[in-house]
Structure formats: structure tokens, C-alpha cells
Design an enzyme around this catalytic site. Structure first.
Site, PDB file in Angstrom:
ATOM      1  N   SER A   1       0.838  -1.202   0.000  1.00 44.63           N
ATOM      2  CA  SER A   1       0.000   0.000   0.000  1.00 44.63           C
ATOM      3  C   SER A   1       0.877   1.258   0.000  1.00 44.63           C
ATOM      4  O   SER A   1       2.070   1.184   0.318  1.00 44.63           O
ATOM      5  CB  SER A   1      -0.857  -0.009   1.282  1.00 44.63           C
ATOM      6  OG  SER A   1      -1.355   1.274   1.596  1.00 44.63           O
TER       7      SER A   1
ATOM      8  N   TYR B   1      -3.354   0.069  10.092  1.00 44.24           N
ATOM      9  CA  TYR B   1      -3.205  -0.322   8.686  1.00 44.24           C
ATOM     10  C   TYR B   1      -1.786  -0.014   8.207  1.00 44.24           C
ATOM     11  O   TYR B   1      -1.135  -0.850   7.565  1.00 44.24           O
ATOM     12  CB  TYR B   1      -4.223   0.446   7.854  1.00 44.24           C
ATOM     13  CG  TYR B   1      -4.300   0.093   6.404  1.00 44.24           C
ATOM     14  CD1 TYR B   1      -3.657   0.886   5.447  1.00 44.24           C
ATOM     15  CD2 TYR B   1      -5.031  -0.998   5.967  1.00 44.24           C
ATOM     16  CE1 TYR B   1      -3.743   0.584   4.095  1.00 44.24           C
ATOM     17  CE2 TYR B   1      -5.128  -1.298   4.614  1.00 44.24           C
ATOM     18  CZ  TYR B   1      -4.483  -0.501   3.690  1.00 44.24           C
ATOM     19  OH  TYR B   1      -4.566  -0.793   2.345  1.00 44.24           O
TER      20      TYR B   1
END
Ligand code: NAP
Ligand code: GCO
Length: 264
Positions: free
Chosen positions: A144, A157
């Protein structure tokens, strides 16, 4: 001749019911691979099987929570029985919780880490022995922007995706001698259900502030689509990337290279 074909390969895409995982699995099928995917919800599984069929893909779908090691071992054994030993693993299944860190409970933090970081360890550990026996393997971890950058409300996250980048490098280091390549793919901001809350139109019909922000931070001046990931994923899954190992291939429209457009 450069070989991008996945003919005859068995691919497992975790969380491949929709979104990025579905697009990657579709691309693999187009390149000749046999597709297995899993998710937690029977509803998502049924819908996904219909969607794959509509695209002419005979995917095998399984209900399996990637955080459950025993269930994952059983999943891998089932796939080996039905399709063959897994050649390509995409650790795609993931969640996000957007909560300010000091408001986040430890359980909420742990749940994100469990799915986004512990599970790629669990699934990779389950498939690597088969890859070693077969003499080759490809593991692609879906990283990501948050493998590189932080932002408000995504502490768990970002910690998970940062860890996933390093798990990627460690698998590459530990298993490269068995002709197993482990790389990451790092999507930018992609229009999927996971980011839908960041793109919702405001009551007055205007863009969500975060939507406008991402447009200003992306040289391509658009959100990515799951389809933007298809070619890069096939490259990382194919023989064409046999000497690429421990790399995170960012597919972000240039976000990581760009300071951002000056607000008008
Ligand atoms: P999504 O639309 O929310 O899809 C997530 C998929 O994972 C669903 O199929 C979901 O199905 C499955 N899943 C979630 N938890 C699971 C679990 N414990 N066990 C098994 N399956 C599970 O997400 P997405 O946007 O496609 O993102 C996919 C991956 O790309 C994630 O790792 C995400 O972090 C990453 N990513 C996304 C973006 C983006 O902008 N969208 C950018 C960079 C990276 P069930 O709920 O039925 O289990
Ligand atoms: C967010 C987004 C991002 C994307 C993606 C960016 O809340 O910032 O959900 O985290 O999902 O990971 O690469």
C-alpha cells in the site's frame, strides 16, 4: 521470447471475491492460470462465482478466514486436491479501520494487524513447502501507499502494511534459493468498496474532501481502478520476473513521486 504466460499455473488469490483481488485473479485467468480464491462471506462467494462465470472464468471459491491457520492449511490441501500445488499466491485479503489512534481499541488494532500482516505470514507458510517441492513459486503481497507513508486515522493499517513490506523482503531473502520470488504490489488510491467512504459525494453534490485531495496528490489526476493492477500483477506472477525479488512495485499513478498540486 519474454514469457508472461501463466498457462497451467495454479493461483490462489486471497480475498478474491471482488475489488483488487478479483481483478488480479481475472488477469491471471486471461494469462492461462487456474484460479482459486477465498473470502469469509457465503454471499460474497456466491456473487463472486457468478461474476467469474460471467467472464468465462471457472474459478474455485472457498470460505476461509485467512487468520485461521488450521482453516488455511485445509484450504491449501483442498486446492492441491482440486487444482494442483499452488504456483502463485497473492496475499490480497485485507481490511482497514479508519480511527484516530488514541480512540482505537487494542482489539481493533490487533484485528487489522491479524488480517493484514499475520495472515500473509500464515498463508505464505502454508504454501511455501509445496513451492519448494515443485522447484518454483511466486508470492505477491498486496502492500500500500501506507507501506511508505502515514496519515491520520490509519495507524494499524500503516503498521501492518509497513510490516508486510518487510515480510516480503524477508520471504525473498529466506526462500530465493528455492526459486521462489516474493514481491509486493503497492496500489495507490484505487476505487473499490474499501475506499468508497473516501469518495462519497457530499450532501451538496461536491466531491468528498479526501477525493479532491487524492486527485491533487496524483500526477495522473485520477483514482486508480482495479484494472490498473492487472498487468503489473501478471508480470510479477510470470517467468518474466524471475530475477525480481524482494521488490515492491508501486502502481500509484505517481503519488509517491509527487509533492502534490498547489491548491487553487
Ligand atoms: P475490499 O474491496 O475491501 O476487498 C477485500 C477482500 O478481502 C474481500 O473479498 C473480503 O471478502 C476479503 N477479506 C477481508 N478479510 C478477510 C479475511 N479475514 N479472510 C478472508 N478474506 C477476507 O478491498 P480492496 O480495496 O480490494 O483491497 C484489497 C487489498 O488491497 C487489501 O489488502 C488492501 O489493503 C489493499 N489495498 C487497497 C487499496 C485501495 O485503494 N483500494 C490500495 C492499496 C492496497 P470478505 O469480507 O467476504 O471476507
Ligand atoms: C486510506 C486508504 C488507503 C488505501 C491504500 C492506499 O484510508 O488512506 O484506504 O489506505 O486503501 O492503502 O495505498
Amino acid at each position: 521470447m519474454v514469457n508472461f504466460s501463466l498457462e497451467g499455473k495454479v493461483a490462489l488469490v486471497t480475498g478474491g471475491a471482488y475489488g483488487i483481488g478479483f481483478a488480479i485473479a481475472e488477469a491471471f485467468a486471461q494469462a492461462g492460470a487456474k484460479i482459486a480464491f477465498n473470502c469469509r462471506s457465503q454471499k460474497h462467494l456466491d456473487e463472486a462465482l457468478a461474476d467469474y462465470k460471467a467472464k468465462g472464468i471457472d474459478a474455485k471459491g472457498y470460505i476461509c478466514d485467512v487468520t485461521d491457520e488450521e482453516a488455511v492449511k485445509a484450504l491449501v490441501a483442498q486446492i492441491e486436491k482440486e487444482l494442483g500445488v499452488i504456483d502463485i499466491l497473492v496475499n490480497n485479503a485485507g481490511i482497514i479501520k479508519r480511527i484516530p489512534m488514541c480512540d482505537m481499541t487494542v482489539d481493533e488494532f490487533r484485528q487489522v494487524i491479524d488480517i493484514d500482516l499475520n495472515a500473509p505470514f500464515i498463508v505464505s507458510k502454508a504454501v511455501i513447502p509445496g513451492m519448494i517441492k515443485k522447484g518454483h513459486g511466486k508470492i505477491i503481497n498486496v502492500c500500500s501507499m501506507m507501506s511508505e507513508l502515514g496519515r491520520e486515522t490509519v495507524s494499524a493499517y500503516a503498521a501492518a502494511k509497513g510490516g508486510l513490506k518487510m515480510l516480503t523482503r524477508n520471504i525473498a531473502s529466506e526462500y530465493g534459493e528455492y526459486n521462489i520470488q516474493c514481491n509486493g504490489i503497492g496500489p495507490g488510491y484505487i476505487a473499490t468498496p474499501q475506499t468508497a467512504p473516501l469518495r462519497e459525494r457530499q450532501a451538496d453534490g461536491s466531491r468528498h474532501p479526501f477525493d479532491a485531495f487524492i486527485i491533487s496528490k496524483t500526477p495522473a489526476a485520477r483514482w486508480g481502478t482495479p484494472e490498473d493492477l492487472m498487468g503489473p500483477a501478471v508480470f510479477l506472477a510470470s517467468d518474466a520476473s524471475d530475477f525480481v525479488n524482494g521488490h515492491v512495485l508501486y502502481v500509484d499513478g505517481g503519488i509517491l513521486a509527487y509533492i502534490g498540486k498547489q491548491p487553487k
